[in-house]
Design a protein around this motif. Structure first.
Motif, PDB file in Angstrom:
ATOM      1  N   SER A  22     -19.230  -9.614 -11.613  1.00  0.00           N
ATOM      2  CA  SER A  22     -19.648  -9.746 -10.219  1.00  0.00           C
ATOM      3  C   SER A  22     -18.420  -9.581  -9.353  1.00  0.00           C
ATOM      4  N   PHE A  23     -18.626  -9.331  -8.073  1.00  0.00           N
ATOM      5  CA  PHE A  23     -17.488  -9.220  -7.168  1.00  0.00           C
ATOM      6  C   PHE A  23     -16.745 -10.546  -7.087  1.00  0.00           C
ATOM      7  N   ALA A  24     -17.478 -11.639  -7.068  1.00  0.00           N
ATOM      8  CA  ALA A  24     -16.839 -12.958  -6.980  1.00  0.00           C
ATOM      9  C   ALA A  24     -15.928 -13.194  -8.180  1.00  0.00           C
ATOM     10  N   HIS A  25     -16.411 -12.851  -9.367  1.00  0.00           N
ATOM     11  CA  HIS A  25     -15.605 -13.032 -10.584  1.00  0.00           C
ATOM     12  C   HIS A  25     -14.390 -12.125 -10.556  1.00  0.00           C
ATOM     13  N   ALA A  26     -14.579 -10.874 -10.168  1.00  0.00           N
ATOM     14  CA  ALA A  26     -13.466  -9.925 -10.118  1.00  0.00           C
ATOM     15  C   ALA A  26     -12.411 -10.366  -9.110  1.00  0.00           C
ATOM     16  N   PHE A  27     -12.857 -10.820  -7.948  1.00  0.00           N
ATOM     17  CA  PHE A  27     -11.911 -11.231  -6.916  1.00  0.00           C
ATOM     18  C   PHE A  27     -11.135 -12.472  -7.343  1.00  0.00           C
ATOM     19  N   THR A  28     -11.780 -13.385  -8.039  1.00  0.00           N
ATOM     20  CA  THR A  28     -11.086 -14.567  -8.544  1.00  0.00           C
ATOM     21  C   THR A  28     -10.007 -14.166  -9.539  1.00  0.00           C
ATOM     22  N   ALA A  29     -10.331 -13.211 -10.419  1.00  0.00           N
ATOM     23  CA  ALA A  29      -9.355 -12.747 -11.409  1.00  0.00           C
ATOM     24  C   ALA A  29      -8.176 -12.064 -10.735  1.00  0.00           C
ATOM     25  N   LEU A  30      -8.444 -11.206  -9.754  1.00  0.00           N
ATOM     26  CA  LEU A  30      -7.371 -10.522  -9.033  1.00  0.00           C
ATOM     27  C   LEU A  30      -6.506 -11.513  -8.264  1.00  0.00           C
ATOM     28  N   ASP A  31      -7.152 -12.465  -7.622  1.00  0.00           N
ATOM     29  CA  ASP A  31      -6.437 -13.461  -6.836  1.00  0.00           C
ATOM     30  C   ASP A  31      -5.497 -14.275  -7.713  1.00  0.00           C
ATOM     31  N   ASP A  32      -6.001 -14.684  -8.873  1.00  0.00           N
ATOM     32  CA  ASP A  32      -5.197 -15.499  -9.778  1.00  0.00           C
ATOM     33  C   ASP A  32      -4.002 -14.715 -10.319  1.00  0.00           C
ATOM     34  N   ALA A  33      -4.239 -13.484 -10.764  1.00  0.00           N
ATOM     35  CA  ALA A  33      -3.146 -12.677 -11.312  1.00  0.00           C
ATOM     36  C   ALA A  33      -2.085 -12.398 -10.244  1.00  0.00           C
ATOM     37  N   ALA A  34      -2.537 -12.054  -9.039  1.00  0.00           N
ATOM     38  CA  ALA A  34      -1.593 -11.751  -7.963  1.00  0.00           C
ATOM     39  C   ALA A  34      -0.791 -12.987  -7.567  1.00  0.00           C
ATOM     40  N   ALA A  35      -1.465 -14.131  -7.471  1.00  0.00           N
ATOM     41  CA  ALA A  35      -0.776 -15.364  -7.071  1.00  0.00           C
ATOM     42  C   ALA A  35       0.310 -15.730  -8.072  1.00  0.00           C
ATOM     43  N   LEU A  61     -17.903   4.296  -3.850  1.00  0.00           N
ATOM     44  CA  LEU A  61     -17.325   3.988  -2.543  1.00  0.00           C
ATOM     45  C   LEU A  61     -17.587   2.545  -2.128  1.00  0.00           C
ATOM     46  N   ARG A  62     -18.776   2.037  -2.416  1.00  0.00           N
ATOM     47  CA  ARG A  62     -19.088   0.661  -2.005  1.00  0.00           C
ATOM     48  C   ARG A  62     -18.182  -0.347  -2.716  1.00  0.00           C
ATOM     49  N   VAL A  63     -17.835  -0.056  -3.976  1.00  0.00           N
ATOM     50  CA  VAL A  63     -16.943  -0.943  -4.714  1.00  0.00           C
ATOM     51  C   VAL A  63     -15.542  -0.883  -4.120  1.00  0.00           C
ATOM     52  N   ALA A  64     -15.043   0.332  -3.897  1.00  0.00           N
ATOM     53  CA  ALA A  64     -13.700   0.498  -3.344  1.00  0.00           C
ATOM     54  C   ALA A  64     -13.565  -0.194  -1.996  1.00  0.00           C
ATOM     55  N   LYS A  65     -14.569  -0.062  -1.143  1.00  0.00           N
ATOM     56  CA  LYS A  65     -14.501  -0.676   0.184  1.00  0.00           C
ATOM     57  C   LYS A  65     -14.430  -2.196   0.091  1.00  0.00           C
ATOM     58  N   ARG A  66     -15.217  -2.785  -0.798  1.00  0.00           N
ATOM     59  CA  ARG A  66     -15.221  -4.242  -0.914  1.00  0.00           C
ATOM     60  C   ARG A  66     -13.903  -4.752  -1.490  1.00  0.00           C
ATOM     61  N   VAL A  67     -13.331  -4.012  -2.434  1.00  0.00           N
ATOM     62  CA  VAL A  67     -12.053  -4.439  -3.004  1.00  0.00           C
ATOM     63  C   VAL A  67     -10.945  -4.348  -1.952  1.00  0.00           C
ATOM     64  N   THR A  73      -7.474  -9.301   3.095  1.00  0.00           N
ATOM     65  CA  THR A  73      -7.398 -10.709   3.501  1.00  0.00           C
ATOM     66  C   THR A  73      -6.251 -11.432   2.810  1.00  0.00           C
ATOM     67  N   ARG A  74      -5.800 -10.926   1.678  1.00  0.00           N
ATOM     68  CA  ARG A  74      -4.721 -11.572   0.921  1.00  0.00           C
ATOM     69  C   ARG A  74      -3.351 -10.993   1.256  1.00  0.00           C
ATOM     70  N   PHE A  75      -3.299  -9.709   1.602  1.00  0.00           N
ATOM     71  CA  PHE A  75      -2.024  -9.047   1.894  1.00  0.00           C
ATOM     72  C   PHE A  75      -2.133  -8.372   3.252  1.00  0.00           C
ATOM     73  N   ARG A  76      -1.997  -9.152   4.280  1.00  0.00           N
ATOM     74  CA  ARG A  76      -2.282  -8.679   5.647  1.00  0.00           C
ATOM     75  C   ARG A  76      -1.263  -7.679   6.158  1.00  0.00           C
ATOM     76  N   ASP A  77      -0.054  -7.680   5.604  1.00  0.00           N
ATOM     77  CA  ASP A  77       0.996  -6.786   6.098  1.00  0.00           C
ATOM     78  C   ASP A  77       1.259  -5.614   5.168  1.00  0.00           C
ATOM     79  N   ALA A  78       0.358  -5.383   4.215  1.00  0.00           N
ATOM     80  CA  ALA A  78       0.591  -4.339   3.209  1.00  0.00           C
ATOM     81  C   ALA A  78      -0.310  -3.131   3.427  1.00  0.00           C
ATOM     82  N   GLU A  79       0.198  -1.965   3.009  1.00  0.00           N
ATOM     83  CA  GLU A  79      -0.638  -0.774   2.925  1.00  0.00           C
ATOM     84  C   GLU A  79      -1.400  -0.862   1.606  1.00  0.00           C
ATOM     85  N   ILE A  80      -2.715  -0.807   1.678  1.00  0.00           N
ATOM     86  CA  ILE A  80      -3.549  -1.088   0.511  1.00  0.00           C
ATOM     87  C   ILE A  80      -4.390   0.125   0.148  1.00  0.00           C
TER      88      ILE A  80
END
Length: 289
Positions: A22-35, A61-67, A73-80
């Motif tokens: 799910s997006f929630a699970h994926a975002f939690t995994a990304l957030d944890d690894a990045a932190a 495209l819908r997946v890329a946009k959500r990611v 929201t996590r890297f406000r000053d970065a080119e993503i």
């Protein structure tokens, strides 16, 4: 990596394919690894100037946009940017010029780029009608071959015994039962057992693994033809859990890829996928190369 391109921290996290969980699970995994990577490097998220995320499923495209929205929201000053895992695998082989990468694990696909930057892909559309030569496909073909042998009352051989052991089964009926239950998890475990049987000169095992290698080479060949690389020198690499775990399969792959086209230059990955993604983000943010 820092502003000079030097690797300063790396971490591992959980699965981050939003289409598999799910997006929630994926975002939690990304957030944890990045932190954890930021903490190890002793920097804040506001210090980050570039982020490249290689995400399975990001070809939609819908997946890329959500990611991208989440990472913003996590890297406000970065080119993503968000890319597919195939694009990042290609980056790990070569960041510029003609190149083709063959990616194989539970699934499989080939992805390439020509000298003008055009890209092409073959495979990777899912286990039920694509991913030929993947661990799942090899496991499925192994059970199909054994089922045919069983129907013809052939005596059990080394291959069947190896597959049964891999699946934790004692009899053919249990092999079938284990193959039917949770096939996406169980069938990919079969291919290393087939390798052992192949080295024991099991012809059925050699046939299944040889067919798998042929399918993978065929995917790479399709990309070569679509990009018109038949007469061009290009880097050709292999990435994924399928490689390096089955010597007979690796041998068959090398033979088939070496004969793919005269310009194919077998190339090992220069970086892990994560480091390749970070280096891409660094270049986009102004890094030297």
């Amino acid at each position: 990596i820092d502003e000079t391109g030097r690797l300063v921290a790396q971490t591992r996290g959980g699965a981050a394919n939003p289409l598999r969980s799910s997006f929630a699970h994926a975002f939690t995994a990304l957030d944890d690894a990045a932190a954890r990577a930021l903490a190890a490097a002793s920097v804040e998220s506001t210090d980050v100037r570039g982020v490249s995320a290689g995400i399975a499923g990001a070809g939609q495209l819908r997946v890329a946009k959500r990611v991208v929205a989440f990472l913003t929201t996590r890297f406000r000053d970065a080119e993503i940017e968000t890319l597919t895992d195939l694009e990042i695998a290609l980056e790990s082989i070569s960041c510029e010029g003609p190149a083709v990468v063959l990616v194989a694990g539970t699934g499989s696909a080939a992805f390439g780029r020509d000298g003008a930057g055009r890209t092409a892909r073959a495979g990777g559309w899912g286990p039920w009608f694509s991913d030929e030569g993947s661990a799942f496909d090899i496991g499925r073909c192994a059970l199909a071959a054994l089922a045919q042998a069983h129907d013809e009352a052939a005596p059990p051989g080394t291959f069947e015994q190896a597959v049964a052991t891999a699946l934790g089964a004692d009899a053919w009926e249990e092999v079938v039962d284990h193959g039917l239950r949770r096939p996406l998890e169980r069938l990919p475990t079969v291919f290393p057992a087939g390798d052992g049987a192949a080295h024991a000169r099991s012809q059925p095992a050699r046939a299944v693994l040889g067919q798998g290698a042929g399918k993978l080479a065929g995917a790479a060949g399709a990309v070569v033809r679509r990009l018109g690389l038949e007469q061009t020198e290009f880097a050709l690499g292999r990435v994924g859990a399928l490689f390096g775990r089955a010597a007979y399969l690796d041998q068959q792959m090398e033979q088939r890829l070496a004969g793919l086209t005269p310009g194919a230059r077998l190339t090992a990955a220069q970086f892990s996928a994560a480091v390749a993604a970070a280096r891409r983000a660094w270049r986009r943010a102004g890094g030297a190369g």
